[in-house]
Write a protein that holds these residues in place. Structure first.
Motif, PDB file in Angstrom:
ATOM      1  N   ARG A 197       0.966  -1.113  -0.062  1.00 15.95           N
ATOM      2  CA  ARG A 197       0.053  -0.038  -0.037  1.00 15.95           C
ATOM      3  C   ARG A 197       0.798   1.225   0.026  1.00 15.95           C
ATOM      4  NH1 ARG A 197      -2.616  -3.558   3.473  1.00 15.95           N
ATOM      5  NH2 ARG A 197      -1.686  -2.480   5.415  1.00 15.95           N
ATOM      6  N   ARG A 198       1.974   1.038   0.723  1.00 17.60           N
ATOM      7  CA  ARG A 198       2.934   2.337   0.851  1.00 17.60           C
ATOM      8  C   ARG A 198       3.563   2.807  -0.543  1.00 17.60           C
ATOM      9  NH1 ARG A 198       7.199   1.748   5.034  1.00 17.60           N
ATOM     10  NH2 ARG A 198       7.564   4.079   4.346  1.00 17.60           N
ATOM     11  N   TYR A 199       3.988   1.574  -1.161  1.00 22.88           N
ATOM     12  CA  TYR A 199       4.627   1.808  -2.586  1.00 22.88           C
ATOM     13  C   TYR A 199       3.605   2.204  -3.441  1.00 22.88           C
ATOM     14  CZ  TYR A 199       7.530   1.048  -6.662  1.00 22.88           C
ATOM     15  OH  TYR A 199       8.158   1.406  -7.937  1.00 22.88           O
ATOM     16  N   ALA A 200       2.210   1.615  -3.488  1.00 23.49           N
ATOM     17  CA  ALA A 200       1.303   2.027  -4.235  1.00 23.49           C
ATOM     18  C   ALA A 200       1.208   3.660  -4.197  1.00 23.49           C
ATOM     19  CB  ALA A 200      -0.029   1.243  -4.197  1.00 23.49           C
ATOM     20  N   ALA A 201       0.868   3.742  -3.008  1.00 25.79           N
ATOM     21  CA  ALA A 201       0.799   5.399  -2.961  1.00 25.79           C
ATOM     22  C   ALA A 201       1.810   6.189  -3.621  1.00 25.79           C
ATOM     23  CB  ALA A 201       0.598   5.643  -1.507  1.00 25.79           C
ATOM     24  N   VAL A 202       2.959   5.861  -3.559  1.00 27.42           N
ATOM     25  CA  VAL A 202       4.189   6.764  -4.251  1.00 27.42           C
ATOM     26  C   VAL A 202       4.357   6.423  -5.778  1.00 27.42           C
ATOM     27  CG1 VAL A 202       5.172   7.322  -2.147  1.00 27.42           C
ATOM     28  CG2 VAL A 202       5.933   5.313  -3.452  1.00 27.42           C
ATOM     29  N   SER A 203       4.037   5.145  -6.160  1.00 26.17           N
ATOM     30  CA  SER A 203       4.257   4.928  -7.680  1.00 26.17           C
ATOM     31  C   SER A 203       2.933   5.059  -8.469  1.00 26.17           C
ATOM     32  CB  SER A 203       4.574   3.417  -7.475  1.00 26.17           C
ATOM     33  OG  SER A 203       3.630   2.521  -7.206  1.00 26.17           O
ATOM     34  N   GLY A 204       1.745   4.940  -7.873  1.00 29.60           N
ATOM     35  CA  GLY A 204       0.458   5.013  -8.531  1.00 29.60           C
ATOM     36  C   GLY A 204       0.193   3.568  -9.200  1.00 29.60           C
ATOM     37  N   ASN A 207      -2.525  -1.716  -8.627  1.00 30.93           N
ATOM     38  CA  ASN A 207      -3.015  -3.332  -8.848  1.00 30.93           C
ATOM     39  C   ASN A 207      -3.437  -3.925  -7.547  1.00 30.93           C
ATOM     40  OD1 ASN A 207      -3.226  -6.269  -9.479  1.00 30.93           O
ATOM     41  ND2 ASN A 207      -1.748  -5.818 -11.137  1.00 30.93           N
ATOM     42  N   PRO A 208      -4.672  -4.489  -7.325  1.00 28.23           N
ATOM     43  CA  PRO A 208      -5.111  -4.971  -6.173  1.00 28.23           C
ATOM     44  C   PRO A 208      -4.371  -6.336  -5.604  1.00 28.23           C
ATOM     45  CG  PRO A 208      -6.446  -5.696  -7.878  1.00 28.23           C
ATOM     46  CD  PRO A 208      -5.432  -4.576  -8.485  1.00 28.23           C
ATOM     47  N   ILE A 209      -3.613  -7.017  -6.284  1.00 26.32           N
ATOM     48  CA  ILE A 209      -2.749  -8.036  -5.842  1.00 26.32           C
ATOM     49  C   ILE A 209      -1.567  -7.430  -4.838  1.00 26.32           C
ATOM     50  CG2 ILE A 209      -3.009  -9.441  -7.940  1.00 26.32           C
ATOM     51  CD1 ILE A 209      -0.355  -8.786  -8.832  1.00 26.32           C
ATOM     52  N   HIS A 210      -1.472  -6.354  -4.892  1.00 31.80           N
ATOM     53  CA  HIS A 210      -0.226  -5.603  -3.796  1.00 31.80           C
ATOM     54  C   HIS A 210      -0.959  -4.945  -2.850  1.00 31.80           C
ATOM     55  CE1 HIS A 210       2.308  -6.275  -7.117  1.00 31.80           C
ATOM     56  NE2 HIS A 210       1.772  -5.362  -7.786  1.00 31.80           N
ATOM     57  N   LEU A 211      -2.378  -4.760  -2.741  1.00 37.44           N
ATOM     58  CA  LEU A 211      -2.987  -3.951  -1.580  1.00 37.44           C
ATOM     59  C   LEU A 211      -4.001  -4.670  -0.653  1.00 37.44           C
ATOM     60  CD1 LEU A 211      -4.328  -1.075  -4.050  1.00 37.44           C
ATOM     61  CD2 LEU A 211      -1.978  -1.277  -2.935  1.00 37.44           C
ATOM     62  N   ILE A 225       1.003  -9.337  -2.287  1.00 43.35           N
ATOM     63  CA  ILE A 225       2.549  -9.573  -2.660  1.00 43.35           C
ATOM     64  C   ILE A 225       2.975  -8.110  -3.108  1.00 43.35           C
ATOM     65  CG2 ILE A 225       2.067 -11.619  -3.783  1.00 43.35           C
ATOM     66  CD1 ILE A 225       2.338 -10.690  -6.560  1.00 43.35           C
ATOM     67  N   ALA A 226       4.339  -8.113  -2.739  1.00 43.93           N
ATOM     68  CA  ALA A 226       5.079  -6.852  -3.101  1.00 43.93           C
ATOM     69  C   ALA A 226       5.436  -6.647  -4.203  1.00 43.93           C
ATOM     70  CB  ALA A 226       6.457  -6.974  -2.315  1.00 43.93           C
ATOM     71  N   HIS A 227       5.393  -5.148  -4.748  1.00 41.46           N
ATOM     72  CA  HIS A 227       5.801  -4.807  -6.078  1.00 41.46           C
ATOM     73  C   HIS A 227       7.058  -5.122  -6.500  1.00 41.46           C
ATOM     74  CE1 HIS A 227       2.424  -2.096  -4.942  1.00 41.46           C
ATOM     75  NE2 HIS A 227       2.291  -1.746  -6.291  1.00 41.46           N
ATOM     76  N   GLY A 228       7.559  -5.657  -7.567  1.00 42.28           N
ATOM     77  CA  GLY A 228       8.716  -6.219  -8.136  1.00 42.28           C
ATOM     78  C   GLY A 228       9.547  -4.883  -7.933  1.00 42.28           C
ATOM     79  N   MET A 229       9.117  -3.719  -8.643  1.00 44.13           N
ATOM     80  CA  MET A 229      10.126  -2.625  -8.568  1.00 44.13           C
ATOM     81  C   MET A 229      10.217  -1.770  -7.186  1.00 44.13           C
ATOM     82  SD  MET A 229      10.912  -2.318 -11.515  1.00 44.13           S
ATOM     83  CE  MET A 229      11.779  -0.808 -11.511  1.00 44.13           C
ATOM     84  N   TRP A 230       9.489  -1.989  -6.237  1.00 49.50           N
ATOM     85  CA  TRP A 230       9.817  -1.885  -4.790  1.00 49.50           C
ATOM     86  C   TRP A 230      10.981  -2.522  -4.431  1.00 49.50           C
ATOM     87  CZ3 TRP A 230      10.362  -4.871  -0.524  1.00 49.50           C
ATOM     88  CH2 TRP A 230      10.881  -4.088   0.723  1.00 49.50           C
ATOM     89  N   LEU A 231      11.086  -4.006  -4.680  1.00 53.86           N
ATOM     90  CA  LEU A 231      12.172  -4.889  -4.218  1.00 53.86           C
ATOM     91  C   LEU A 231      13.477  -4.577  -4.899  1.00 53.86           C
ATOM     92  CD1 LEU A 231      13.057  -7.115  -2.426  1.00 53.86           C
ATOM     93  CD2 LEU A 231      12.151  -8.733  -4.162  1.00 53.86           C
ATOM     94  N   LYS A 232      13.338  -4.262  -6.127  1.00 53.26           N
ATOM     95  CA  LYS A 232      14.681  -3.839  -6.758  1.00 53.26           C
ATOM     96  C   LYS A 232      15.100  -2.336  -6.248  1.00 53.26           C
ATOM     97  CE  LYS A 232      16.352  -2.809 -11.397  1.00 53.26           C
ATOM     98  NZ  LYS A 232      16.269  -2.723 -13.076  1.00 53.26           N
TER      99      LYS A 232
END
Length: 300
Positions: A197-204, A207-211, A225-232
């Protein structure tokens, strides 16, 4: 054909369109369309929020992954175009390659150009690359290729289940990070349940699979699940200050990172650059593998 945007499109409206048109999308060709936006400025408050979520230091230099966030609305604009053959909901991000020619500054104004390329078959469906090029006053400064998988319908034996796939659900897996003979971890990270949810707020990327775990189950994941681009980005942040100004960072997302989780981060510097691995701390299941080459002349 090039679609030129005068302002950043609203992602909320684009996601509504993506959901509404998902069932009707068909085809076996990518559109010959690029989406471009000139004079893209950095909002410093947004940049500060991004570096907080991903673990970077506060600086006037942009993290190498930050232009991905700036270009994301352009990529979604292309993926909801009527000519785009695949539904955006359920696309799996399986790999990402970023090349940075020089450090990017918060006062740089970027021209971003996004297009879809290289449609190809995959054992679990079809893959394509969403490519982005960034220039400053005509100077090429940054490029990216994000590889997405459109999964085929599950077979009767369940072979397309994301639990048995990689990426955020679609490629091969391996063990890493101190388990089953892999390298010992450099650090152990505890990833909180709200990072999606935190990464979705800054990245836009909402996708509900992350939230939401209930929404994630609709796509076959046991939890959000976490965003792949957050992990990178988190991996790059861990190496901040040790990376060259010009670099290429190429990763594969091996398996979904369920939230919350405890993961092992391993980083080793060799003759050809950094070798990175992220795996589940308990099982050793690989989540991310990365080989970074610092010399841009070595970029293929």
């Amino acid at each position: 054909m090039t679609v030129r945007l005068d302002q950043r499109p609203g992602l909320g409206r684009l996601y509504v369109k993506a959901v509404a048109t998902a069932r009707s999308r068909r085809g076996d060709r990518l559109p010959e369309i690029s989406v471009e936006m000139a004079g893209v400025a950095v909002d410093r408050e947004h940049l500060a929020s991004y570096v907080e979520v991903c673990g970077f230091r506060h600086s006037d230099l942009l993290p190498p992954t930050y232009p991905h966030v700036l270009a994301f609305p352009l990529a979604v604009t292309l993926m909801v175009d009527p000519s785009f053959p695949f539904p955006l909901p359920g696309l799996v991000h399986v790999a990402n390659r970023i090349t940075q020619q020089r450090p990017l500054h918060a006062d740089d104004r970027l021209t971003l150009r996004v297009r879809a390329t290289d449609l190809r078959t995959h054992p679990r469906g079809r893959q394509f690359d969403m490519t982005t090029a960034a220039t400053v006053d005509g100077e090429p400064v940054w490029t990216e290729a994000s590889t997405y998988l459109c999964r085929a319908r599950p077979s009767s034996n369940g072979s397309s289940s994301p639990a048995r796939g990689g990426g955020q659900g679609g490629g091969p897996q391996s063990s890493a990070g101190g388990q089953n003979g892999g390298p010992s971890p450099t650090a152990i990270w505890r990833v909180p349940g709200n990072i999606g949810r935190r990464y979705a707020a800054v990245s836009g990327d909402v996708n509900p699979i992350h939230l939401n775990p209930l929404a994630a189950r609709l796509f076959g994941f046991r939890r959000a699940i976490a965003h792949g681009m957050w992990l990178k980005a988190r991996c790059l942040a861990a190496l901040e200050g040790r990376l060259p100004d010009a670099l290429t960072a190429s990763v594969e997302f091996k398996s979904p990172l369920l939230l919350p989780s405890t993961i092992a981060f391993s980083a080793r510097l060799g003759e050809r650059g950094w070798t990175i691995a992220v795996s589940h701390d308990g099982s050793g299941r690989a989540h991310l593998a990365w080989n970074r080459r610092g010399n841009t002349a070595a970029v293929s």
